[in-house]
Design a protein around this motif. Structure first.
Motif: not given
Length: 292
Positions: A265-276
């Motif tokens: 889960v962590l890396f998908d969540a970080l991807a969303i956060a980084s894009l935002v």
């Protein structure tokens, strides 16, 4: 005898620049904007070419290596059916960077048209349309999206239309405020004295002068659209399997966190956060450039 004022070449070049060029130069000097743009372009490149440099097929399962922790073979580990998380994060940017920008574009076009209409005509047109927009704005975006998707069915087109129309009233309110200020200026009165049509006055005379707040509002809405798409996918009403979409991947694997399989889960969540974060940095840079 008066002193002769000398103008340096740099000052003379600055005087010759158009307002648009001034904004572009300001953006290029803004570290905030450049960092945000780099993050966004990275994910855009992943969306366009991710399948060419992802080490594994993001849809291929491998039960034998299910829930493997991050390693040299699988940098971000594998999920519960053995799919490579790194490959899925890279390719998973495609759907969200298709749906969110298209929804934002729809919101910008619709919101700008409504804002021009209400700000220019005012009176009963403004009262009626503004009350309708306020009614839509009172309902949370996710609730509107869920109702529409349940009624119309789940598809990318439905998500784009629902999110776009949900954000349009917010953009319309911003554009209306800008148009109200512009409507009182001399160039609008001159256009009316020339008997220009209302459409010509709104879209040819006024619109170019309200572009700055529209651009700022568009970048702000893009960040919210990314969150909205990810939220709907997480709830099962957005992008559907077998897509490696980030929100969908988090939804499929968040139950694994309790077992210590945090990497699913962590890396998908970080991807969303980084894009935002990237979008927000670009927004800050654009706003600073127009305020200079």
């Amino acid at each position: 005898m008066s002193a002769v004022q000398t103008i340096s070449p740099a000052q003379d070049d600055t005087r010759r620049r158009s307002p648009l060029m001034e904004v572009l130069f300001s953006l290029l000097r803004s570290r905030t904007f450049l960092v945000g743009l780099f993050i966004m372009l990275f994910w855009v490149a992943c969306a366009l070419f991710g399948e060419h440099f992802a080490p594994y097929d993001p849809l291929a399962d491998d039960i034998i290596n299910a829930l493997a922790p991050p390693s040299r073979e699988h940098w971000f580990g594998t999920d519960q059916i053995g799919r490579d998380v790194f490959s899925r994060v890279i390719v998973g940017s495609r759907d969200i960077l298709t749906v969110a920008p298209l929804a934002t574009l729809l919101a910008t076009v619709a919101g700008t048209a409504l804002g021009l209409l209400t700000g220019y005509f005012q009176g009963i047109v403004d009262d009626v349309v503004s009350r309708i927009l306020e009614a839509f704005m009172a309902i949370p975006v996710v609730i509107v999206a869920l109702l529409a998707i349940v009624a119309l069915g789940t598809s990318k087109a439905t998500v784009i239309v629902v999110i776009g129309l949900s954000f349009a009233p917010i953009i319309a309110r911003t554009v209306r405020s800008a148009v109200l200020a512009e409507r009182e200026l001399d160039y609008v009165a001159a256009a009316q004295l020339r008997h220009e049509s209302a459409l010509h006055t709104m879209f040819v005379e006024i619109l170019p002068n309200v572009i700055p707040p529209i651009l700022v509002e568009t970048t702000v809405r893009l960040g919210y659209a990314i969150f909205a798409v990810a939220t709907l996918s997480f709830m099962g009403f957005g992008i559907q399997p077998p897509s490696p979409d980030w929100g969908l991947s988090i939804s499929s694997n968040y139950g694994m966190i309790g077992g210590g399989f945090w990497w699913t889960v962590l890396f998908d969540a970080l991807a969303i956060a980084s894009l935002v974060i990237g979008v927000n940095l670009v927004t800050d840079g654009v706003q600073e450039a127009f305020n200079d």
